[in-house]
Design an enzyme around this catalytic site. Structure first.
Site, PDB file in Angstrom:
ATOM      1  N   VAL A 150     -75.482  -1.809 -23.774  1.00  0.00           N
ATOM      2  CA  VAL A 150     -74.596  -2.264 -24.838  1.00  0.00           C
ATOM      3  C   VAL A 150     -74.233  -3.711 -24.540  1.00  0.00           C
ATOM      4  O   VAL A 150     -73.923  -4.068 -23.398  1.00  0.00           O
ATOM      5  CB  VAL A 150     -73.303  -1.414 -24.905  1.00  0.00           C
ATOM      6  N   CYS A 151     -74.300  -4.545 -25.558  1.00  0.00           N
ATOM      7  CA  CYS A 151     -73.893  -5.944 -25.426  1.00  0.00           C
ATOM      8  C   CYS A 151     -74.696  -6.620 -24.298  1.00  0.00           C
ATOM      9  O   CYS A 151     -75.905  -6.450 -24.199  1.00  0.00           O
ATOM     10  CB  CYS A 151     -72.381  -5.998 -25.203  1.00  0.00           C
ATOM     11  N   THR A 152     -74.029  -7.357 -23.427  1.00  0.00           N
ATOM     12  CA  THR A 152     -74.736  -8.094 -22.378  1.00  0.00           C
ATOM     13  C   THR A 152     -75.188  -7.210 -21.222  1.00  0.00           C
ATOM     14  O   THR A 152     -75.772  -7.710 -20.259  1.00  0.00           O
ATOM     15  CB  THR A 152     -73.862  -9.246 -21.858  1.00  0.00           C
ATOM     16  N   THR A 192     -78.714  -8.002 -27.828  1.00  0.00           N
ATOM     17  CA  THR A 192     -77.520  -8.103 -27.006  1.00  0.00           C
ATOM     18  C   THR A 192     -76.460  -8.798 -27.837  1.00  0.00           C
ATOM     19  O   THR A 192     -76.630  -8.997 -29.046  1.00  0.00           O
ATOM     20  CB  THR A 192     -77.829  -8.873 -25.691  1.00  0.00           C
TER      21      THR A 192
END
Length: 272
Positions: free
Chosen positions: A148-150, A168
């Protein structure tokens, strides 16, 4: 993959994950990444009555990256959830909320699903050999490896993104290319057994989609209703596609300045 994943069948999907080591991959950053290797019919199976899900914890993670998917995936029928960190000490998140691990890298059970959150701490975690070793070790048996995300940068540091489409957080997305990935402007990207989600709240969307893959669409829809996930934000400012282009450009430049050196160091370990 289309802009949204297709509805899931009523059976678990099993696809193997193979970490890519530096000795096997040579992807100059300024050239096109190779196509993913096909894996044939050798697919790991897991008991659909028990789905073992591991969430990775590290300091300064974004708690919603973890707790959003956790609220969804912990409700999957047969889910057995572990929160894994280097030690059992509480792990501080980037909003001051501490999270308590239930297992360590040494004691965690083999997982069918790995979820890696993001946050500023992800850029230190991707340089931590113990974190990277745990991710690589987990992928040897996992059916799904997700971020998730970075958190995608942790997967990149483990050698999992070379030749893969991935997403990302929008501000850091261009830097995924350093790991041989093809950055994609989608909220969820499913490339084989590696699934990446865009920034923060996208983790809930990814987890619901994954719940459908693990337990079938009806079960995933029941979970969505249970958590009353029906977003109706008061503002339409949650996408870099619709935001002011100047602000997006400035934010991406700031992310590159703050994180670029660490990304280059991590990428150098897997992409000569």
């Amino acid at each position: 993959m289309t802009s949204e994943p297709d509805p899931a069948p009523n059976r678990p999907r099993t696809v193997p994950v193979h970490p890519i080591g530096a000795e096997y991959v040579e992807v100059p950053v300024d050239t096109a990444a190779p196509e993913p290797e096909t894996t044939g019919d050798a697919r790991p199976e897991h008991d659909p009555a028990e789905v073992r899900i591991a969430f990775l914890l590290f300091p300064d993670l974004t708690q919603l990256d973890l707790t959003g998917p956790a609220q969804v995936l912990a409700r999957v029928p047969g889910a057995a959830v572990e929160y894994v960190a280097a030690t059992l000490d509480p792990v501080p998140s980037d909003c001051g909320l501490a999270l308590v691990p239930t297992a360590t890298f040494a004691t965690a059970q083999a997982a069918d699903v790995l979820v890696v959150p993001g946050g500023e701490g992800a850029f230190d975690a991707m340089l931590d050999p113990d974190v990277v070793a745990f991710v690589r070790r987990t992928t040897e048996h996992a059916t799904w490896v997700t971020s998730v995300c970075t958190g995608a940068f942790v997967l990149g540091a483990a050698g999992l993104l070379a030749g893969k489409r991935a997403t990302t957080h929008w501000a850091s997305k261009p830097m995924l290319a350093a790991f041989g990935a093809d950055p994609v402007e989608q909220r969820i990207v499913d490339d084989g057994a590696v699934v990446t989600a865009a920034g923060v709240s996208a983790g809930i969307d990814m987890a619901l989609w994954l719940a459908g893959e693990l337990a079938g669409r009806p079960a995933a829809e029941r979970i969505q209703l249970q958590i009353e996930y029906d977003p109706q934000p008061p503002f339409d400012a949650g996408s870099a596609v619709r935001a002011d282009a100047r602000l997006v450009t400035e934010a991406r430049a700031a992310a590159e300045a703050a994180r670029g050196d660490r990304v280059a160091r991590a990428a150098a370990a897997v992409i000569p």
